[in-house]
Design an enzyme around this catalytic site. Structure first.
Site, PDB file in Angstrom:
ATOM      1  CD  GLU A 260      -3.167  -1.761   2.185  1.00  0.00           C
ATOM      2  OE1 GLU A 260      -3.350  -0.070   3.682  1.00  0.00           O
ATOM      3  OE2 GLU A 260      -3.674  -1.860   2.193  1.00  0.00           O
ATOM      4  CD  GLU A 366      -4.833  -8.117   1.842  1.00  0.00           C
ATOM      5  OE1 GLU A 366      -5.838  -7.292   2.238  1.00  0.00           O
ATOM      6  OE2 GLU A 366      -3.543  -8.110   2.436  1.00  0.00           O
TER       7      GLU A 366
HETATM    8  C1  XIL Z   1      -5.779  -6.053   8.566  1.00  0.00           C
HETATM    9  C2  XIL Z   1      -6.270  -7.255   9.232  1.00  0.00           C
HETATM   10  O1  XIL Z   1      -7.295  -7.894   8.611  1.00  0.00           O
HETATM   11  C3  XIL Z   1      -6.903  -7.072  10.355  1.00  0.00           C
HETATM   12  O2  XIL Z   1      -6.942  -7.695  11.567  1.00  0.00           O
HETATM   13  C4  XIL Z   1      -5.432  -5.534  11.107  1.00  0.00           C
HETATM   14  O3  XIL Z   1      -6.934  -5.078  12.191  1.00  0.00           O
HETATM   15  C5  XIL Z   1      -5.489  -5.130  10.032  1.00  0.00           C
HETATM   16  O4  XIL Z   1      -4.967  -5.313   9.311  1.00  0.00           O
HETATM   17  N1  XIL Z   1      -4.903  -4.637   3.535  1.00  0.00           N
HETATM   18  C6  XIL Z   1      -3.999  -5.608   3.995  1.00  0.00           C
HETATM   19  C7  XIL Z   1      -4.231  -5.718   5.147  1.00  0.00           C
HETATM   20  O5  XIL Z   1      -3.002  -5.690   3.026  1.00  0.00           O
HETATM   21  O6  XIL Z   1      -3.051  -6.994   5.677  1.00  0.00           O
HETATM   22  C8  XIL Z   1      -4.999  -5.580   5.651  1.00  0.00           C
HETATM   23  O7  XIL Z   1      -5.681  -6.505   6.925  1.00  0.00           O
HETATM   24  C9  XIL Z   1      -6.976  -5.028   5.333  1.00  0.00           C
HETATM   25  C10 XIL Z   1      -6.012  -4.581   4.461  1.00  0.00           C
END
Ligand code: XIL
Length: 453
Positions: A260, A366
């Site tokens: 990101e 994701e």
């Molecule tokens: C999120 C997790 O799912 C949560 O449990 C945590 O509190 C925050 O991070 N993008 C990403 C992931 O790359 O690492 C994130 O995961 C969601 C968004």
């Protein structure tokens, strides 16, 4: 003379207008004498709803449903079936099967010509032996997990049955691993959670995707509060990446090195602490540290909204192209936190083609599909369940279109709905995953497999 000419022009105009409108009416009447069949709605595994536009003075309709476009045979009960209304629910059908239908009106008891023929495929129900991973050829199907799940036997049974790749949802993020940095710049670590996930996955022979070395949302306090020089900061980052990648060498198959980095609706790099202290080319530096530590592990850049935000995508592609030119990048992760309305299949295809043309590995990293868009719903309706399934099917269909050499993995961001980060993070009820809270397969599960057929 002028007056007569005006009257003449007026009469001509009225005649032309009148004539034209007559012609239009004629055309409508002609059009109306054959019903027009609409696309099917409410498509289910064994039924769908059809409707048609009614025609003028019809005393009823006759409906044909067939398995072949030429209507040489008919589905039992649907050979000239008499119908009084303008719609019908066709039931007792087979799943994943193409049907055709057409309709005629009856004018004084005499059938009109047939309507257009509409084709529809009933929804797919995977048989019991199919699983997510067995339906995917040439790529891994992954899931994000937390180490506390390893003790939950029901959870792990589904996890092993359905998936062959794993991402730690949080356990391998920097803030969860670094516990402190002392005055001598020695980093102290807690590997227990990350190890638990890696050891389990190794034992089961799963692919392991490391997530994520550098993420602006997971910076340990010791680093946020770091008061040394920029060069010292960079040395700590290098130490961290080297130590972590080396620890999991030959175990972790791929790493999100930077997660990101680009600002939403912009092509610019986020002003993260890493960008501030290590400079504009911090991505290259981090990828180089990882490459030095393990030349064989696959290195990924990972980001969200890469399909729906073209500006952000072009910013990310600029960074990706630089990394490719330096031979530091193997793959790209599109996170795919999406919803039942967006993005469209065509948008996903366009954004994915950008990666295919760069010949990198592609990870949909994701995936979850939000359904409660206005935040008002308190239950997961059947309609939303099917809309979610449709969207998941589009995702897997686009993923499957990727050349085998560029496929890597498609990872769900959680196994069952009550695991999902969406509700706690956005403070809204939702049902974004493929399994319900009781580990039941949702419609979206079937959609996932259907897109891969
Ligand atoms: C999120 C997790 O799912 C949560 O449990 C945590 O509190 C925050 O991070 N993008 C990403 C992931 O790359 O690492 C994130 O995961 C969601 C968004």
């Amino acid at each position: 003379m002028k007056k007569y000419r005006t009257i003449y022009l007026l009469i001509t105009l009225m005649f032309t207008l009148g004539f034209n409108s007559c012609e239009k009416e004629d055309a409508e009447i002609e059009f109306d004498t054959i019903p027009v069949a609409n696309e099917a709605l409410d498509i289910r595994p064994t039924e769908f709803r059809i409707s048609w536009q009614p025609i003028f003075r019809s005393s009823g309709y006759q409906l044909d449903v067939s398995l072949d476009e030429t209507f040489s045979t008919f589905v039992s009960g649907y050979n000239s079936k008499s119908i009084n209304g303008f719609q019908e629910i066709i039931t007792d059908l087979s799943n994943n099967t193409r049907y055709f239908y057409r309709v005629r009106g009856l004018l004084n008891g005499v059938p009109t010509e047939n309507s257009n023929v509409v084709s529809v495929v009933t929804r797919f129900i995977p048989d019991e032996v199919i699983t997510l991973k067995s339906s995917a050829s040439n790529f891994f199907v992954g899931v994000a997990v937390n180490p506390d799940r390893i003790a939950d036997s029901q959870y792990m049974e589904v996890y092993e049955r359905e998936f062959n790749s794993v991402t730690a949802e949080n356990a391998m993020k920097m803030a969860n691993i670094i516990t402190g940095i002392d005055a001598m710049m020695n980093i102290s670590y807690d590997w227990s959670k990350a190890d638990a996930i890696v050891d389990y996955a190794e034992e089961k022979g799963m692919n392991i995707h490391g997530h994520a070395l550098i993420w602006h949302e997971s910076v340990p306090n010791a680093l946020t509060n770091f008061t040394g020089t920029d060069a010292q900061f960079e040395a700590i980052v290098e130490d961290y990446i080297t130590t972590t990648v080396t620890r999991y060498k030959d175990k972790v198959d791929s790493w999100d090195v930077v997660n990101e980095a680009i600002i939403d609706n912009s092509t610019s790099l986020r002003a993260s602490i890493f960008r501030q202290k290590m400079g504009e080319n911090y991505l290259e530096k981090c990828f180089q540290f990882a490459r030095n530590a393990d030349p064989n592990v696959k290195l990924f850049y990972n980001d969200y909204n890469m399909v729906t935000d073209p500006l952000k995508r072009s910013g990310a592609l600029r960074e990706i192209d630089k990394l490719i030119a330096s031979n530091l990048l193997d793959g790209v992760g599109y996170q795919m936190h999406i919803n039942i309305e967006n993005p469209s299949e065509a948008e996903m295809q366009t954004a994915t083609n950008e990666l295919v043309s760069r010949n990198v590995l592609i990870h949909y990293s994701e995936l979850d599909v939000r359904t409660n868009l206005n935040g008002q719903s308190t239950t997961f309706t059947e309609q939303r369940s099917f809309a979610q399934s449709d969207k998941v099917r589009e995702v897997t269909r686009v993923y499957n279109s990727i050349p085998d050499a560029n496929k890597y993995a498609l990872t769900l961001w959680g196994l069952k709905d009550d695991d999902s980060w969406i509700t706690p993070r956005f403070n809204v009820l939702d049902w974004p995953l493929l399994f319900d809270n009781e580990f039941g397969k949702k419609e979206a599960y079937s959609g996932f497999i259907e897109g891969l057929q």
